[in-house]
Design a protein around this motif. Structure first.
Motif, PDB file in Angstrom:
ATOM      1  N   PHE A   1       9.542 -57.678 -34.403  1.00  0.00           N
ATOM      2  CA  PHE A   1       8.280 -57.517 -33.685  1.00  0.00           C
ATOM      3  C   PHE A   1       7.118 -57.296 -34.653  1.00  0.00           C
ATOM      4  CE2 PHE A   1       5.016 -54.879 -31.719  1.00  0.00           C
ATOM      5  CZ  PHE A   1       4.679 -55.656 -30.629  1.00  0.00           C
ATOM      6  N   TRP A   2       7.242 -56.299 -35.543  1.00  0.00           N
ATOM      7  CA  TRP A   2       6.130 -55.968 -36.435  1.00  0.00           C
ATOM      8  C   TRP A   2       5.901 -57.039 -37.490  1.00  0.00           C
ATOM      9  CZ3 TRP A   2       2.675 -52.979 -34.717  1.00  0.00           C
ATOM     10  CH2 TRP A   2       3.003 -51.961 -33.826  1.00  0.00           C
ATOM     11  N   GLY A   3       6.950 -57.671 -37.981  1.00  0.00           N
ATOM     12  CA  GLY A   3       6.781 -58.728 -38.971  1.00  0.00           C
ATOM     13  C   GLY A   3       6.053 -59.933 -38.410  1.00  0.00           C
TER      14      GLY A   3
ATOM     15  N   ALA B   1      -0.112 -63.572 -30.955  1.00  0.00           N
ATOM     16  CA  ALA B   1       0.743 -62.706 -31.771  1.00  0.00           C
ATOM     17  C   ALA B   1       1.528 -61.737 -30.900  1.00  0.00           C
ATOM     18  CB  ALA B   1      -0.100 -61.936 -32.785  1.00  0.00           C
ATOM     19  N   LEU B   2       0.862 -61.127 -29.930  1.00  0.00           N
ATOM     20  CA  LEU B   2       1.554 -60.186 -29.051  1.00  0.00           C
ATOM     21  C   LEU B   2       2.637 -60.881 -28.224  1.00  0.00           C
ATOM     22  CD1 LEU B   2      -1.420 -57.961 -27.850  1.00  0.00           C
ATOM     23  CD2 LEU B   2       0.554 -57.229 -29.216  1.00  0.00           C
ATOM     24  N   VAL B   3       2.327 -62.055 -27.713  1.00  0.00           N
ATOM     25  CA  VAL B   3       3.290 -62.781 -26.886  1.00  0.00           C
ATOM     26  C   VAL B   3       4.489 -63.241 -27.723  1.00  0.00           C
ATOM     27  CG1 VAL B   3       3.631 -64.918 -25.560  1.00  0.00           C
ATOM     28  CG2 VAL B   3       1.629 -63.489 -25.131  1.00  0.00           C
ATOM     29  N   VAL B   4       4.221 -63.871 -28.864  1.00  0.00           N
ATOM     30  CA  VAL B   4       5.312 -64.392 -29.696  1.00  0.00           C
ATOM     31  C   VAL B   4       6.169 -63.249 -30.243  1.00  0.00           C
ATOM     32  CG1 VAL B   4       5.832 -65.640 -31.831  1.00  0.00           C
ATOM     33  CG2 VAL B   4       4.109 -66.522 -30.275  1.00  0.00           C
ATOM     34  N   ALA B   5       5.531 -62.172 -30.703  1.00  0.00           N
ATOM     35  CA  ALA B   5       6.287 -61.038 -31.253  1.00  0.00           C
ATOM     36  C   ALA B   5       7.143 -60.369 -30.189  1.00  0.00           C
ATOM     37  CB  ALA B   5       5.337 -60.030 -31.889  1.00  0.00           C
ATOM     38  N   THR B   6       6.607 -60.213 -28.992  1.00  0.00           N
ATOM     39  CA  THR B   6       7.368 -59.590 -27.905  1.00  0.00           C
ATOM     40  C   THR B   6       8.549 -60.465 -27.498  1.00  0.00           C
ATOM     41  OG1 THR B   6       5.369 -58.490 -27.125  1.00  0.00           O
ATOM     42  CG2 THR B   6       7.197 -58.640 -25.581  1.00  0.00           C
ATOM     43  N   ILE B   7       8.314 -61.755 -27.361  1.00  0.00           N
ATOM     44  CA  ILE B   7       9.404 -62.671 -27.004  1.00  0.00           C
ATOM     45  C   ILE B   7      10.476 -62.664 -28.095  1.00  0.00           C
ATOM     46  CG2 ILE B   7       9.994 -65.120 -26.713  1.00  0.00           C
ATOM     47  CD1 ILE B   7       7.293 -65.416 -25.228  1.00  0.00           C
TER      48      ILE B   7
ATOM     49  N   SER C   1      -3.475 -59.506 -46.624  1.00  0.00           N
ATOM     50  CA  SER C   1      -2.688 -58.285 -46.791  1.00  0.00           C
ATOM     51  C   SER C   1      -1.632 -58.118 -45.700  1.00  0.00           C
ATOM     52  CB  SER C   1      -3.615 -57.085 -46.807  1.00  0.00           C
ATOM     53  OG  SER C   1      -4.356 -57.037 -45.605  1.00  0.00           O
ATOM     54  N   GLN C   2      -1.113 -59.197 -45.191  1.00  0.00           N
ATOM     55  CA  GLN C   2      -0.135 -59.154 -44.105  1.00  0.00           C
ATOM     56  C   GLN C   2       1.103 -58.356 -44.475  1.00  0.00           C
ATOM     57  OE1 GLN C   2       0.472 -63.348 -43.976  1.00  0.00           O
ATOM     58  NE2 GLN C   2      -0.765 -63.602 -42.129  1.00  0.00           N
ATOM     59  N   MET C   3       1.611 -58.549 -45.673  1.00  0.00           N
ATOM     60  CA  MET C   3       2.843 -57.860 -46.076  1.00  0.00           C
ATOM     61  C   MET C   3       2.621 -56.357 -46.193  1.00  0.00           C
ATOM     62  SD  MET C   3       4.831 -60.465 -48.649  1.00  0.00           S
ATOM     63  CE  MET C   3       3.693 -60.307 -49.973  1.00  0.00           C
ATOM     64  N   LEU C   4       1.467 -55.949 -46.674  1.00  0.00           N
ATOM     65  CA  LEU C   4       1.175 -54.511 -46.769  1.00  0.00           C
ATOM     66  C   LEU C   4       1.084 -53.875 -45.385  1.00  0.00           C
ATOM     67  CD1 LEU C   4      -1.467 -54.460 -49.644  1.00  0.00           C
ATOM     68  CD2 LEU C   4       0.925 -53.731 -49.732  1.00  0.00           C
TER      69      LEU C   4
ATOM     70  N   LEU D   1      12.506 -52.345 -43.156  1.00  0.00           N
ATOM     71  CA  LEU D   1      11.374 -52.674 -44.033  1.00  0.00           C
ATOM     72  C   LEU D   1      11.457 -54.076 -44.644  1.00  0.00           C
ATOM     73  CD1 LEU D   1       8.784 -51.654 -45.487  1.00  0.00           C
ATOM     74  CD2 LEU D   1      10.295 -50.780 -47.260  1.00  0.00           C
ATOM     75  N   PRO D   2      12.568 -54.465 -45.276  1.00  0.00           N
ATOM     76  CA  PRO D   2      12.602 -55.795 -45.902  1.00  0.00           C
ATOM     77  C   PRO D   2      12.421 -56.942 -44.908  1.00  0.00           C
ATOM     78  CG  PRO D   2      14.453 -54.476 -46.652  1.00  0.00           C
ATOM     79  CD  PRO D   2      13.793 -53.718 -45.559  1.00  0.00           C
ATOM     80  N   LEU D   3      13.029 -56.828 -43.744  1.00  0.00           N
ATOM     81  CA  LEU D   3      12.897 -57.895 -42.750  1.00  0.00           C
ATOM     82  C   LEU D   3      11.474 -57.976 -42.214  1.00  0.00           C
ATOM     83  CD1 LEU D   3      14.300 -60.119 -41.162  1.00  0.00           C
ATOM     84  CD2 LEU D   3      14.846 -58.416 -39.425  1.00  0.00           C
ATOM     85  N   SER D   4      10.870 -56.833 -41.996  1.00  0.00           N
ATOM     86  CA  SER D   4       9.497 -56.801 -41.513  1.00  0.00           C
ATOM     87  C   SER D   4       8.553 -57.500 -42.487  1.00  0.00           C
ATOM     88  CB  SER D   4       9.066 -55.356 -41.284  1.00  0.00           C
ATOM     89  OG  SER D   4       7.767 -55.296 -40.769  1.00  0.00           O
ATOM     90  N   ILE D   5       8.738 -57.225 -43.769  1.00  0.00           N
ATOM     91  CA  ILE D   5       7.896 -57.858 -44.788  1.00  0.00           C
ATOM     92  C   ILE D   5       8.202 -59.355 -44.887  1.00  0.00           C
ATOM     93  CG2 ILE D   5       7.443 -57.943 -47.275  1.00  0.00           C
ATOM     94  CD1 ILE D   5       7.860 -54.882 -47.272  1.00  0.00           C
ATOM     95  N   ALA D   6       9.470 -59.712 -44.857  1.00  0.00           N
ATOM     96  CA  ALA D   6       9.859 -61.125 -45.000  1.00  0.00           C
ATOM     97  C   ALA D   6       9.327 -61.980 -43.855  1.00  0.00           C
ATOM     98  CB  ALA D   6      11.367 -61.242 -45.087  1.00  0.00           C
ATOM     99  N   LEU D   7       9.283 -61.422 -42.655  1.00  0.00           N
ATOM    100  CA  LEU D   7       8.846 -62.218 -41.505  1.00  0.00           C
ATOM    101  C   LEU D   7       7.347 -62.515 -41.498  1.00  0.00           C
ATOM    102  CD1 LEU D   7      11.133 -60.865 -38.685  1.00  0.00           C
ATOM    103  CD2 LEU D   7      11.047 -63.178 -39.597  1.00  0.00           C
ATOM    104  N   THR D   8       6.591 -61.856 -42.353  1.00  0.00           N
ATOM    105  CA  THR D   8       5.172 -62.213 -42.430  1.00  0.00           C
ATOM    106  C   THR D   8       4.990 -63.618 -43.001  1.00  0.00           C
ATOM    107  OG1 THR D   8       4.902 -61.208 -44.614  1.00  0.00           O
ATOM    108  CG2 THR D   8       4.408 -59.837 -42.696  1.00  0.00           C
ATOM    109  N   TRP D   9       6.044 -64.125 -43.641  1.00  0.00           N
ATOM    110  CA  TRP D   9       5.965 -65.473 -44.195  1.00  0.00           C
ATOM    111  C   TRP D   9       6.205 -66.559 -43.157  1.00  0.00           C
ATOM    112  CZ3 TRP D   9       3.888 -66.919 -48.623  1.00  0.00           C
ATOM    113  CH2 TRP D   9       3.616 -65.914 -49.537  1.00  0.00           C
TER     114      TRP D   9
END
Length: 189
Positions: free
Chosen positions: A47-49, A154-160, A59-62, A75-83
């Motif tokens: 969700f957060w990534g 972003a909210l819709v895609v992240a929630t789904i 600064s998406q990864m931060l 943490l690692p998955l959240s950062i990786a999904l920003t890509w």
């Protein structure tokens, strides 16, 4: 979910902690919840990534790391999904967000020639080769439609994505349980 696969490709906490500058985060970075692989932690990281991937800032990864630490998700998955947003997916994501924002505000959609002009304009302005504004091309690009579209999308895609991960995790656990029960039945026969 395939915990072994995730563990195999996830960096070790000790490696991350020893990186330069990580000592500033203190003991928070060593919190076990940031490194756990369970349904709650992984779905929260998804969700957060993905939500942070739609942020149109470098600064998406931060921001994703900050959200992972605050909400205690992986943490690692959240950062990786920003890509998810990368040079190949950025234009389709921004265009779909702009279309969504245009529908919300009742603004006419852009045609393909206007999109080409915007892409060329942004590319040349990054290298300082142009001083023309977008309005000089004869159409209006509404940034508020883009920003509102980005937030909503972003909210819709992240929630789904979060619910899909939770469902897949649950499905995998139930399937594994049934396989074990079948094996026990066959052994006891």
């Amino acid at each position: 979910m395939p915990k072994k696969f995730i563990r195999r490709h996830m960096p070790q906490p000790e490696h991350i902690i020893n990186l330069p500058g990580m000592h500033r985060l203190g003991d928070r970075i060593t919190e076990p919840n940031l490194w756990h692989i369970n349904r709650r932690s992984i779905s929260g990281a998804v969700f957060w990534g993905i939500l942070c991937a739609w942020i149109p800032f470098p600064s998406q990864m931060l921001i994703a790391a900050f959200c992972a630490i605050v909400f205690r998700v992986n943490l690692p998955l959240s950062i990786a999904l920003t890509w998810v947003t990368n040079p190949f997916t950025l234009i389709p994501i921004f265009y779909s967000s702009y279309c969504l924002g245009s529908v919300i505000f009742g603004i006419p959609l852009l045609d393909i020639s206007q999109i080409k002009i915007i892409v060329v304009h942004l590319t040349t302005s990054m290298f300082g080769e142009t001083s023309r504004s977008l309005s000089s091309y004869g159409f209006v690009f509404d940034f508020r439609a883009l920003l509102v579209g980005l937030v909503v999308e972003a909210l819709v895609v992240a929630t789904i994505a979060k619910f899909i991960v939770q469902w897949l995790w649950r499905w995998h656990v139930i399937r594994e349980l049934r396989i074990r029960q079948e094996k026990r039945k066959n052994i006891n026969k």
